[in-house]
Design an enzyme around this catalytic site. Structure first.
Site, short mmCIF file in Angstrom:
data_model
loop_
_atom_site.label_atom_id
_atom_site.label_comp_id
_atom_site.label_asym_id
_atom_site.label_seq_id
_atom_site.Cartn_x
_atom_site.Cartn_y
_atom_site.Cartn_z
N TRP A 285 0.79 -1.37 0.00
CA TRP A 285 -0.18 -0.10 -0.15
C TRP A 285 0.75 1.39 0.12
CZ3 TRP A 285 -1.26 -4.54 2.05
CH2 TRP A 285 -2.56 -5.12 1.86
N CYS B 166 -7.28 -4.66 -1.37
CA CYS B 166 -8.39 -5.19 -1.11
C CYS B 166 -9.31 -5.64 -2.01
CB CYS B 166 -9.18 -4.29 0.11
SG CYS B 166 -10.16 -2.85 -0.79
N HIS C 141 -13.37 -0.07 1.03
CA HIS C 141 -12.59 -1.33 1.44
C HIS C 141 -13.65 -2.51 0.94
CE1 HIS C 141 -10.41 -4.63 3.47
NE2 HIS C 141 -11.41 -4.96 4.06
N ASP D 279 -13.34 -11.72 4.73
CA ASP D 279 -12.38 -10.50 4.38
C ASP D 279 -11.27 -11.14 4.34
OD1 ASP D 279 -10.99 -8.09 3.60
OD2 ASP D 279 -11.89 -7.18 5.34
N TYR E 222 -6.38 5.05 -1.14
CA TYR E 222 -7.88 4.96 -0.75
C TYR E 222 -7.77 4.36 0.61
CZ TYR E 222 -7.12 -0.13 -0.88
OH TYR E 222 -7.00 -1.42 -0.59
#
Length: 718
Positions: A241, A277, A366, A389, A547
């Site tokens: 990220w 994600c 997300h 998740d 994001y």
């Protein structure tokens, strides 16, 4: 004495079984069937055919390296006149010459996976054994006795069979759809999904137990959730990220799951770089104990283990391939709560800038997935959609995975429910508190009504290319009695507390023409609903942002030191944001965070408002030349205009979802593409069969990253 019964060959009836079991695209070379549903095979004998009074046929179906009848991974069964529910069975359908047509049935609770089917044929005291072949058994959303049964044919087609879809990005006020090719029926993908199960740590620790537990979609979903990321095992994707993807592929570049899964398999189960994600969720669409525990990932810039934290992949591809109805879900303003206090706290300086570097934060959006299944391990009422998740954010029972947890449990605030209910509840319900440090070092609680966690929860509509808002499945209407009851059940004291109202409010408004490459205005809109004057300092600031909430450099500021607001009035203050200021620091998320802070020193009052602005990419236009017909070559014309004031270099179109060879999927464009110029290429297509196909295109250059487009193509059979 009768001669022995000798098998010449076994016809697994691939075409008929593929049609009946909705696995035709998987059944071209091997047998793939769904549990709880009969499938066909024909035995061809040498010399003579089977005689019921003379011959005995016994079948054996086994899966896993250590088959066991007690574990449910081995079944021995003979011919019978009837099919007993919940048991393996074989019945005679037809008998002609030396051919015996049979119907075999598996229980709807059988473990999924690769099976070997053998036959023991005996006449009198003599017998022979034959291997009839191998078949793959999947979950069955068409079978009422299966734990993943869906009673809507339209939903089964959408959540099990559909290979193309959309993932939602952008911001809550500007939702952007991204086309994705799940490709669960592409060549080799089923084998890769089974390989994924066979390298998971639970299988390596106790293969027999792992294979036995594959009868449960709850167990398989949890395994897939852990295996799509590589934080604890030989999983598929490495998360990153920090916008540094030079030694791999940017998460924004992917447009389908097929390339990712094939790379993982071809590289010997080595992690694929990189995912975020929506990539995790799209790829995933994984011995757990009952009590869940969570260990925090250190940091948020990179993934845990060798790197650090983040966001988890969509699971639709693997789970749909295994037969579990699954969809990708996007939650806007999604909270990452590490300590389960359902509270995200930001500590800011006097200018409203966040000071502490902490991993608890609000993600702009997300993605996770929902899978449809029963929950026999829970109280009645918790069947249906379950949230999973796979983005590695926190550990669950020592592993970076999350779920499945019933969406219904999240809505009613039952945080005792397996698995990981407190974490998912916080993602959609956490409260946000802003603390601003004053000159004397004391902290003042600011007012920020502009940020509400858990908004516009989105998924693709059934049978249509539109977005469906499913926020109501996670939350009761704001301010309702049911919402208060859910917060009370979850002991969410932050939400139950009365909110302070001051009569002065601020929100950030977007202007027109917010396109990448252009200058544009945003506005701080402030209203005074009191009978008093309010005078102070208004600070406006724009910064690029990823994001997941990581801020970049400033790209616009304005300070009004003597801002006055008359009684019962409102004002809009513009902030100009210039392309030359954001062009070199805009991340691939295309987001700019605009912050407004109104400080009244005399009243010791701080009013804060924030909004994430999404900049639109140029449109990719896709035109089909000629009439689309089955097994006939098509040509697609793909074009895009350079919207920037500078030339582009390193331009590439990548195409997915049209039955292309690897060589056809990438088209490189000669440098440079001048400012305002059009890029136009032609791509040869050869769709394999009739129906509705989605052509997904990605454009990449040095300054214009991950611009995506799609087009539906209807293939005629004539």
């Amino acid at each position: 004495m009768a001669e022995d019964l000798l098998l010449e060959r076994c016809d697994l009836e691939l075409e008929a079984n593929g049609r009946d079991h909705h696995t035709a695209d998987l059944c071209r070379e091997k047998l793939v069937v769904r549990r709880g549903q009969p499938f066909w095979l024909t035995l061809h004998f040498e010399g003579r055919n089977y005689e019921a009074g003379m011959d005995s046929l016994t079948f054996c179906a086994v899966t896993g390296p250590a088959p066991s009848e007690d574990a449910g991974t081995k079944a021995r069964f003979g011919l019978s006149d009837t099919v007993e529910e919940g048991a393996w069975a074989a019945t005679v359908v037809d008998q002609q010459d030396s051919a015996l047509s049979l119907q075999l049935s598996s229980p709807a609770s059988s473990p999924i996976g690769l099976y070997r089917l053998s036959l023991e044929a005996s006449t009198g005291y003599q017998g022979s054994s034959f291997v009839l072949g191998h078949f793959t058994l999947l979950f069955n959303a068409w079978c009422p006795a299966d734990a993943v049964y869906l009673d809507s044919d339209e939903e089964r087609r959408e959540y099990v069979l559909t290979q193309q879809g959309f993932i939602y990005q952008g911001s809550a006020k500007f939702i952007k759809s991204i086309p994705w090719n799940f490709g669960q029926f592409e060549d080799g993908i089923l084998d890769i999904c089974l390989m994924l199960l066979d390298v998971n740590p639970k299988f390596l620790r106790d293969a027999g137990r792992d294979c036995s537990r594959r009868s449960s979609p709850v167990y398989v979903g949890r395994v897939v959730s852990g295996m799509v990321n590589c934080n604890d095992d030989q999983g598929v994707l490495l998360g990153r990220w920090d916008n540094n993807y030079r030694d791999g592929i940017s998460p924004m570049f992917w447009i389908g799951s097929v390339d990712i899964l094939r790379r993982w398999k071809n590289d010997g189960c080595q992690r694929v770089k990189y995912g975020q994600c929506w990539v995790f969720a799209a790829v995933a669409c994984t011995d757990c104990d009952d009590e869940a525990s969570r260990d925090t990932i250190p940091g948020t810039g990179v993934e845990p283990g060798p790197l650090g934290s983040g966001d988890r992949p969509p699971q639709a591809s693997v789970l749909r391939c295994l037969g579990v109805p699954t969809r990708v879900v996007t939650n806007y303003n999604s909270a990452h709560d590490q300590n389960s206090n359902l509270l995200i706290e930001y500590f800011r300086n006097e200018f409203g800038e966040i000071q502490s570097d902490k991993s608890e934060m609000i993600w702009n959006f997300h993605c996770w997935v929902e899978s449809w299944m029963t929950r026999p391990d829970l109280q009645p009422g918790y069947e249906g959609w379950q949230a999973l998740d796979p983005t590695p954010q926190e550990k669950s029972e020592g592993t970076y995975c999350c779920g499945p947890v019933p969406v219904r449990a999240i809505k009613v605030g039952d945080l005792s429910t397996k698995y990981d209910a407190p974490f998912v509840f916080a993602e959609v319900n956490a409260d946000v508190v802003d603390w601003i440090r004053q000159d004397d070092g004391s902290m003042h609680k600011s007012i920020n009504h502009s940020l509400v966690v858990g908004q516009k929860i989105s998924t693709k509509s059934v049978g249509r290319d539109q977005r469906e808002d499913i926020t109501h499945t996670y939350k009761y209407p704001e301010g309702s009695a049911e919402e208060r009851e859910a917060f009370a059940r979850a002991n969410h004291q932050n939400k139950l507390a009365d909110k302070e109202e001051t009569g002065v409010a601020m929100r950030i408004r977007a202007g027109q023409g917010m396109n990448r490459g252009s200058d544009f205005d945003v506005f701080a809109h402030i209203t005074n609903n009191t009978a008093e004057d309010h005078t102070g300092c208004l600070l406006l600031c724009a910064r690029t942002v990823s994001y997941n909430g990581i801020l970049g450099p400033e790209c616009g500021t304005k300070d009004l030191l003597n801002f006055s607001l008359e009684p019962f009035s409102e004002k809009s203050i513009p902030l100009r944001i210039l392309y030359e200021k954001y062009c070199d620091c805009l991340t691939e998320s295309n987001l700019i965070k605009v912050r407004g802070l109104f400080v009244e020193p005399a009243a010791n009052s701080y009013l804060l408002a924030e909004r994430d602005i999404y900049l639109e990419n140029p449109e990719i236009k896709i035109r089909i030349l000629g009439e689309p017909k089955q097994n006939r070559k098509l040509v697609a014309e793909v074009s895009l205009w350079n919207p920037l004031t500078v030339p582009l270099s390193g331009c590439t179109f990548t195409v997915e979802g049209a039955g292309l060879t690897d060589e056809q999927k990438t088209v490189e464009i000669p440098d440079p593409v001048e400012a305002g110029a059009e890029v136009k290429v032609r791509v040869d297509l050869l769709p394999r069969n009739a129906g509705r196909h989605k052509l997904v295109v990605n454009f990449e250059s040095d300054r214009l990253k991950a611009v995506k487009g799609f087009r539906n193509v209807i293939i005629n059979t004539s």
